[in-house]
Design an enzyme around this catalytic site. Structure first.
Site, PDB file in Angstrom:
ATOM      1  N   PRO A   2       0.826  -1.220   0.000  1.00 49.86           N
ATOM      2  CA  PRO A   2       0.000   0.000   0.000  1.00 49.86           C
ATOM      3  C   PRO A   2       0.853   1.260   0.000  1.00 49.86           C
ATOM      4  O   PRO A   2       1.881   1.319   0.649  1.00 49.86           O
ATOM      5  CB  PRO A   2      -0.805  -0.114   1.294  1.00 49.86           C
ATOM      6  N   GLU A   3       0.424   2.233  -0.768  1.00 42.57           N
ATOM      7  CA  GLU A   3       1.091   3.529  -0.789  1.00 42.57           C
ATOM      8  C   GLU A   3       0.166   4.572  -0.152  1.00 42.57           C
ATOM      9  O   GLU A   3      -0.898   4.233   0.354  1.00 42.57           O
ATOM     10  CB  GLU A   3       1.464   3.903  -2.234  1.00 42.57           C
TER      11      GLU A   3
END
Ligand code: ZN
Length: 295
Positions: A2-3
């Site tokens: 996840p960013e």
């Protein structure tokens, strides 16, 4: 992994389920994730109210406070969370939580006063949950050196130019550097460079002119970065609206990317006949169009 936009979506999903509620039980099903849990984690958080959940870079910040706060001895605890490679939160209402059997990788269970259970599940255990010093999360070693949030006004072309002047390292790794800008990862950097038509192997110094002021490339790139992140956050937000609490996995929204993981597929630019190429920079794959992103 996840960013920033995915973590922001997780934050937006968790907030209405947790904010203002007392954490009546914190169940740890192991002694560690990527790092050992703080030995006094349960003791310091149980019976406290979740007052807010913020995000800084890719970190979730869950803030807790005693129920009966007096302003002069207010002690705020902050749990710093990172989802690692495979971490996810799921939310279960009182009735669902009663019926639900815990899954194999449900490592942490937050039980709230209204019966809601928030479960942290992480098969690969690269994620972590760490307590900051009370009232002092900003100075935690993971947080204190992080650069500006890309969606704030602190991140603008003048700032990026100043940070990039005379930097001979490639522009891709430069944007991945968390001290330069917070929360950008491989996916969004590849997308931003594609949209800005910048060759990922160019030196970062092309963003600044001789007076350390932004070049045209820098002025193009900064709003593109902001737009890409904003679009992804909005896509995450609309996914949350249809998200079924019992089965939904917060944080793994499928976005459509124009370059990322599309090696060998046609470039999406109109009239471009090239295929997306992949190179490795500092051990990480970069996807780009060799025609659109020419030097
Ligand atoms: Zn192209």
């Amino acid at each position: 992994m996840p960013e920033l936009p995915e973590v922001e979506t997780v934050r937006q999903g968790l907030l209405p389920a947790m904010q203002g509620k007392k954490l009546v039980k914190l169940q740890l099903n192991r002694k560690n994730l990527r790092f050992n849990f703080d030995v006094d984690l349960v003791e310091r958080l149980e019976q406290k109210i979740v007052i807010d959940i913020e995000r800084r870079s890719k970190y979730l910040l869950m803030h807790f406070e005693d129920e009966n706060q007096t302003s002069h001895n207010s002690q705020k605890e902050t749990l710093i969370g990172h989802l690692g490679m495979s971490g996810k939160f799921t939310i279960h209402t009182h009735n669902e939580a009663k019926m639900r059997e815990h899954l194999k990788h449900d490592h942490v269970i937050f039980s709230l006063e209204d019966g809601t259970e928030v479960v942290y599940n992480d098969p690969r255990r690269f994620g972590f949950l760490l307590l900051a010093e009370p009232n002092d999360w900003q100075n935690h070693k993971l947080i204190k050196d992080i650069g500006p949030e890309p969606l704030t006004d602190d991140f603008d072309a003048n700032y990026l130019a100043k940070q990039s002047a005379k930097k001979q390292g490639n522009i891709k790794n430069h944007l991945l550097n968390q001290k330069i800008v917070a929360g950008l990862g491989n996916i969004y950097v590849c997308e931003a460079l594609f949209r800005a038509k910048l060759d990922p192997t160019l030196p970062a110094s092309i963003l600044a002119n001789i007076n350390n002021k932004p070049t045209k490339a820098c002025k193009t790139l900064v709003p593109i970065i902001k737009n890409i992140l904003q679009e992804a956050i909005e896509a995450g937000g609309s996914t949350l609206k249809d998200y079924r609490k019992a089965d939904g996995d917060l944080g793994y929204i499928q976005h459509r990317f124009t370059t990322y993981s599309r090696e060998g597929e046609p470039c999406v630019t109109q009239n471009c006949k090239s295929k997306i190429a992949r190179i490795v920079q500092s051990g990480r794959s970069t996807f780009y169009c060799p025609s659109c992103q020419k030097r």
